[in-house]
Design an enzyme around this catalytic site. Structure first.
Site, PDB file in Angstrom:
ATOM      1  N   GLU A  71      71.565 -24.707 -28.265  1.00 38.87           N
ATOM      2  CA  GLU A  71      72.889 -25.302 -28.237  1.00 38.87           C
ATOM      3  C   GLU A  71      73.015 -26.372 -29.324  1.00 38.87           C
ATOM      4  O   GLU A  71      72.008 -26.814 -29.872  1.00 38.87           O
ATOM      5  CB  GLU A  71      73.145 -25.928 -26.856  1.00 38.87           C
ATOM      6  CG  GLU A  71      73.121 -24.926 -25.697  1.00 38.87           C
ATOM      7  CD  GLU A  71      74.372 -24.040 -25.631  1.00 38.87           C
ATOM      8  OE1 GLU A  71      75.056 -23.873 -26.657  1.00 38.87           O
ATOM      9  OE2 GLU A  71      74.663 -23.519 -24.541  1.00 38.87           O
ATOM     10  N   ASP A 122      65.582 -15.101 -25.518  1.00 41.33           N
ATOM     11  CA  ASP A 122      65.815 -16.114 -24.484  1.00 41.33           C
ATOM     12  C   ASP A 122      65.903 -15.488 -23.099  1.00 41.33           C
ATOM     13  O   ASP A 122      65.942 -14.264 -22.955  1.00 41.33           O
ATOM     14  CB  ASP A 122      67.090 -16.919 -24.809  1.00 41.33           C
ATOM     15  CG  ASP A 122      68.254 -16.036 -25.259  1.00 41.33           C
ATOM     16  OD1 ASP A 122      68.201 -14.813 -25.043  1.00 41.33           O
ATOM     17  OD2 ASP A 122      69.217 -16.575 -25.831  1.00 41.33           O
ATOM     18  N   ASP A 128      80.207 -21.624 -29.980  1.00 39.14           N
ATOM     19  CA  ASP A 128      79.915 -23.006 -30.403  1.00 39.14           C
ATOM     20  C   ASP A 128      78.837 -23.050 -31.483  1.00 39.14           C
ATOM     21  O   ASP A 128      78.315 -24.106 -31.803  1.00 39.14           O
ATOM     22  CB  ASP A 128      79.501 -23.869 -29.195  1.00 39.14           C
ATOM     23  CG  ASP A 128      78.215 -23.394 -28.534  1.00 39.14           C
ATOM     24  OD1 ASP A 128      77.641 -22.368 -28.986  1.00 39.14           O
ATOM     25  OD2 ASP A 128      77.770 -24.033 -27.554  1.00 39.14           O
TER      26      ASP A 128
HETATM   27  C1  GLP Z   1      74.335 -15.634 -25.323  1.00 36.89           C
HETATM   28  C2  GLP Z   1      72.980 -15.296 -25.908  1.00 36.89           C
HETATM   29  C3  GLP Z   1      73.005 -15.341 -27.410  1.00 36.89           C
HETATM   30  C4  GLP Z   1      74.172 -14.546 -27.925  1.00 36.89           C
HETATM   31  C5  GLP Z   1      75.472 -15.157 -27.414  1.00 36.89           C
HETATM   32  C6  GLP Z   1      76.702 -14.410 -27.898  1.00 36.89           C
HETATM   33  O1  GLP Z   1      74.545 -16.985 -25.183  1.00 36.89           O
HETATM   34  N1  GLP Z   1      71.939 -16.168 -25.438  1.00 36.89           N
HETATM   35  O2  GLP Z   1      71.773 -14.817 -27.916  1.00 36.89           O
HETATM   36  O3  GLP Z   1      74.162 -14.520 -29.322  1.00 36.89           O
HETATM   37  O4  GLP Z   1      75.452 -15.105 -26.003  1.00 36.89           O
HETATM   38  O5  GLP Z   1      77.000 -13.373 -27.017  1.00 36.89           O
HETATM   39  P1  GLP Z   1      77.866 -12.126 -27.380  1.00 36.89           P
HETATM   40  O6  GLP Z   1      77.058 -11.327 -28.347  1.00 36.89           O
HETATM   41  O7  GLP Z   1      78.061 -11.380 -26.096  1.00 36.89           O
HETATM   42  O8  GLP Z   1      79.114 -12.638 -27.970  1.00 36.89           O
END
Ligand code: GLP
Length: 259
Positions: free
Chosen positions: A142, A66, A135
């Site tokens: 989402e 993404d 979430d």
């Molecule tokens: C972001 C990314 C996700 C990721 C999520 C969790 O929203 N787009 O791909 O899995 O954060 O982040 P973290 O790994 O820092 O907890």
């Protein structure tokens, strides 16, 4: 169902998954990786540094999950920058073979289709790394995202923007929109490896792995995949009802199965 592997800590998770990825690349130098951002996959990238020393990575291809829409690609928190800094440079990958979705506003309505086309032309993703949001989102899909969705523009929830505000000066600086591989894109990858660490992820992990398959919890899409591996530390595993069975199954796993 996904295979659940409960490890002691992030370092053990990183070593386990990096071994798998390094093995794939040694067997096929043209391996196509699905790359995740966020803090979760960092131990994997860290562990790959030593494992890929002396391995030919010149033909490895990669597709990030993404990107934020409208962020300058040179912004240190654009996912393009993050992937360059955390993955491409330390592992010595060819930057021209590693793509992130194009989040530039001009022509944004076509960028998802172009990304899908590029993944197909590369032969599809061999191993897709995933984190999970509090979430339950994967990529930036989402709650409510269609299981058939492909790469497209989404609006971030307020919770995700708050969660990601730590990377920006304030929550207002977190972009409102993103472009993300869809759940359908993710489900096409040949092997899914979802990682999660810490108490804060325990509820999302339990819902994704043991809850109903529902678009309201996008991570639950992994239950539809024939080869999904979930690697969690004790804290992230703390709300799993069948943790005892997962430990038992993993301890008795036939060697030939690999990860
Ligand atoms: C972001 C990314 C996700 C990721 C999520 C969790 O929203 N787009 O791909 O899995 O954060 O982040 P973290 O790994 O820092 O907890």
């Amino acid at each position: 169902m996904a295979e659940i592997v409960i490890v002691r800590d992030k370092a053990e998770a990183g070593a386990l998954v990096a071994d798998e990825i390094a093995g794939l690349i040694r067997a096929d130098p043209q391996t196509v990786l699905g790359l995740a951002t966020g803090s979760t996959p960092l131990p994997v990238y860290e562990a790959l540094r030593t494992r890929l020393k002396g391995v030919d990575v010149s033909r490895v291809r990669g597709f990030a999950l993404d990107e934020y829409v409208g962020i300058d690609p040179s912004h240190p928190e654009s996912y393009r920058s993050v992937i360059t800094r955390e993955v491409v440079e330390p592992l010595g990958l060819d930057p021209s073979r590693i793509r992130t979705p194009d989040g530039s506003p001009a022509g944004i309505e076509h960028h998802g289709d172009e990304y899908e086309q590029a993944i197909v032309e590369a032969g599809g993703i061999d191993l897709q790394l995933l984190g999970i949001g509090t979430d339950g989102h994967i990529g930036f899909n989402e709650p409510g995202s269609s299981f058939a969705s492909l790469t497209r523009v989404k609006t971030l929830t307020e919770q995700t923007r708050r969660d990601n505000a730590r990377f920006f000066d304030s929550v207002d600086d977190v972009p409102m929109h993103c472009i993300t591989q869809g759940l359908g894109t993710i489900l096409r990858a040949r092997h899914l490896v979802l990682l999660a660490f810490g108490e804060g992820k325990a509820a999302a992990v339990a819902a994704a792995v043991e809850g109903p398959v529902t678009a309201s919890l996008p991570g639950s899409a992994i239950q539809l995949h024939p080869h999904a591996t979930v690697v969690v530390d004790e804290a992230a595993a703390s709300r799993l009802d069948r943790a005892g069975y997962y430990r038992y199954a993993y301890a008795n796993k036939p060697d030939w199965q690999g990860l």
